[in-house]
Design an enzyme around this catalytic site. Structure first.
Site, PDB file in Angstrom:
ATOM      1  N   ARG A 134      -2.889  16.377  -0.210  1.00  0.00           N
ATOM      2  CA  ARG A 134      -1.923  16.959  -1.158  1.00  0.00           C
ATOM      3  C   ARG A 134      -2.105  18.467  -1.383  1.00  0.00           C
ATOM      4  NH1 ARG A 134      -1.891  15.700  -5.876  1.00  0.00           N
ATOM      5  NH2 ARG A 134       0.340  15.872  -6.217  1.00  0.00           N
ATOM      6  N   CYS A 158     -11.179  22.034  10.806  1.00  0.00           N
ATOM      7  CA  CYS A 158     -11.001  23.382  11.352  1.00  0.00           C
ATOM      8  C   CYS A 158      -9.591  23.906  11.104  1.00  0.00           C
ATOM      9  CB  CYS A 158     -11.312  23.372  12.840  1.00  0.00           C
ATOM     10  SG  CYS A 158     -13.035  22.967  13.092  1.00  0.00           S
ATOM     11  N   GLU A 178      11.144   1.546  -9.160  1.00  0.00           N
ATOM     12  CA  GLU A 178      10.266   1.646  -7.987  1.00  0.00           C
ATOM     13  C   GLU A 178       9.158   2.662  -8.249  1.00  0.00           C
ATOM     14  OE1 GLU A 178      13.007   3.251  -5.143  1.00  0.00           O
ATOM     15  OE2 GLU A 178      14.350   1.530  -5.247  1.00  0.00           O
TER      16      GLU A 178
HETATM   17  N1  PLP Z   1      11.345   5.104  -4.386  1.00  0.00           N
HETATM   18  C1  PLP Z   1      11.671   5.917  -3.373  1.00  0.00           C
HETATM   19  C2  PLP Z   1      12.917   5.676  -2.627  1.00  0.00           C
HETATM   20  C3  PLP Z   1      10.841   7.000  -3.046  1.00  0.00           C
HETATM   21  O1  PLP Z   1      11.170   7.821  -2.038  1.00  0.00           O
HETATM   22  C4  PLP Z   1       9.654   7.205  -3.787  1.00  0.00           C
HETATM   23  C5  PLP Z   1       8.762   8.330  -3.484  1.00  0.00           C
HETATM   24  O2  PLP Z   1       9.111   9.432  -3.266  1.00  0.00           O
HETATM   25  C6  PLP Z   1       9.348   6.314  -4.812  1.00  0.00           C
HETATM   26  C7  PLP Z   1      10.211   5.281  -5.095  1.00  0.00           C
HETATM   27  C8  PLP Z   1       8.098   6.444  -5.626  1.00  0.00           C
HETATM   28  O3  PLP Z   1       7.999   7.646  -6.251  1.00  0.00           O
HETATM   29  P1  PLP Z   1       6.782   7.951  -7.236  1.00  0.00           P
HETATM   30  O4  PLP Z   1       5.536   7.684  -6.476  1.00  0.00           O
HETATM   31  O5  PLP Z   1       6.936   9.366  -7.580  1.00  0.00           O
HETATM   32  O6  PLP Z   1       6.937   7.037  -8.403  1.00  0.00           O
END
Ligand code: PLP
Length: 425
Positions: free
Chosen positions: A323, A353, A284
């Site tokens: 960020r 502000c 992911e």
């Molecule tokens: N999967 C889950 C469950 C997440 O919470 C996150 C982000 O925190 C990600 C994937 C993606 O993480 P990154 O953008 O660091 O690859």
């Protein structure tokens, strides 16, 4: 043609002193579309995706873009067309994934607080898998699925208690974090899942944090997950896939995270050694696919010299680029046009502000009012976290593809911001 070294992607580079995204000069885009303006390189996104695919060559694997990193439809469309699935964390993200051309079967649903309505909608759409984050959620999901006469495919998100060595706000795999089921409760949770009538067990899942720049935390997490796979399967519960989450870091300020293909070569060695090479691997990634594929172009409004600090006030702010205020994060800031003028040290700040509204501190700059700067590495967790604070419309976005530039989001107007509001009678 000059080519000063820039952090991030080779798809942003100076040509004849002007910063380009692929073949398009950023200054031309700033003049045509106004600022603040997010500009993304399609080639940079596809190159990042290709690195993961090289790492998984010959394996049963699927990549789910974690769309929380940047959920603009035009960005999702790039990944949907490239054959990615989507990792979502809300019903809203599901609708975006579908609107961008994603296939519901290639959607996985993470997050600690899924509502019944979100579960129902996801089941109705036919998503691939729920990444369940607590035992209580399992019970509710089973109930909802039963009411609909369906079963929900699940993987349990494990909290492996591994320190990803990143900023505390983006570390998620420690016992002290709210995410996932504690390592020692995982077998119990799978046993319960196997009894529940609305649940079918598909795999196991973990995600240890974000902006991870070392390989070791990943190897530790993989070992812990594989220990659990052994334990759960000894109990007679088969886990078809291993979802290893996202989290790979990018270079904001010269960090040197492992390359996606190299990281996965090491992780796959471990998977093979432990005898799980036949499992489908899922990941992911978010930031590592888009972070260095985007910049935010901003105009210098005023220079404000001071006794302790010089301020360079620009038209982008913490509502566009949250960020730095949230994580004290570093973004490189560079001029769109190279110059030989004398540089001075500035804090680069926005018009909001809040004293927290800063984008960069103590930077050497020669820019003058009316000139443009690029805030680099702004493709991830910027637009998707942008707000309308101070009734500032969110910026426009442009996707560059070679010499073409496509507007993928119009700038919000004050009328857009007030659309859902009403005066009381
Ligand atoms: N999967 C889950 C469950 C997440 O919470 C996150 C982000 O925190 C990600 C994937 C993606 O993480 P990154 O953008 O660091 O690859």
């Amino acid at each position: 043609m000059s080519s000063a070294a820039l952090p991030g992607s080779p798809h942003f580079a100076y040509r004849s002193g002007r910063l380009h995204c692929e073949d398009v000069a950023l200054e031309d885009l700033a003049r045509r579309h106004g600022t603040p303006l997010f500009v993304y390189s399609k080639a940079a996104m596809l190159a990042s995706l290709a690195a993961y695919r090289r790492g998984f060559a010959g394996r049963k694997s699927r990549i789910f873009y974690a769309m929380k990193a940047n959920s603009s439809l035009g960005i999702l469309q790039v990944f949907a067309r490239a054959g990615c699935g989507f990792d979502i964390v809300s019903g809203g993200e599901l609708e975006r994934a579908l609107a961008a051309g994603g296939d519901a079967r290639d959607v996985i649903f993470s997050g600690v607080g899924k509502t019944r309505a979100e579960m129902r909608r996801a089941l109705e759409a036919g998503i691939g898998c729920f990444n369940v984050e607590s035992e209580a959620e399992l019970e509710v999901l089973s109930e909802v699925a039963r009411e609909m006469g369906r079963t929900a495919a699940v993987s349990i998100r494990v909290n492996p208690n591994v320190d990803p060595k990143t900023h505390p706000y983006i570390s998620t795999g420690l016992r002290s974090n709210k995410f996932g089921v504690a390592h020692e409760r995982v077998l119990h949770a799978y046993r319960r899942a196997a009894e529940l009538p609305g649940i079918s067990i598909a795999g196991i899942d973990c995600h240890i944090g974000s902006q991870i720049t070392e390989t070791d935390p990943y190897l530790d997490a993989m070992d812990r997950i594989l220990d659990l796979v052994e334990e759960v399967e000894r109990a007679g519960i088969r886990l078809g896939h291993i979802d290893f989450g996202g989290g790979l870091g990018i270079s904001y300020a010269g960090e040197q995270p492992p390359r996606a293909d190299e990281l996965w070569r090491s992780l796959l060695e471990r998977v093979d050694e432990r005898g799980f090479g036949d499992r489908e691997l899922m990941i992911e990634p978010g930031r590592s696919l888009v972070g260095n594929a985007g910049v935010c172009v901003t105009e210098v409004l005023y220079l404000k010299p001071g006794e302790q600090k010089n301020f360079c006030i620009v038209d982008a702010a913490m509502n566009d680029l949250p960020r730095p205020a949230m994580y004290q994060a570093y973004h490189a800031v560079v001029p769109l046009a190279e110059s030989s003028r004398e540089a001075h040290t500035y804090d680069i700040v926005g018009p909001v502000c809040e004293s927290g509204d800063w984008l960069a501190r103590d930077r050497e700059l020669a820019a003058q009012p009316g000139e443009f700067l690029a805030v680099m590495s702004a493709g991830a967790y910027c637009m998707s976290m942008a707000s309308n604070y101070n009734t500032r419309g969110r910026a426009a976005e442009v996707l560059v593809d070679g010499g073409q530039a496509h507007v993928i989001r119009e700038r919000e107007t004050p009328a857009d911001l007030m659309l859902k509001e009403k005066l009381a009678p």
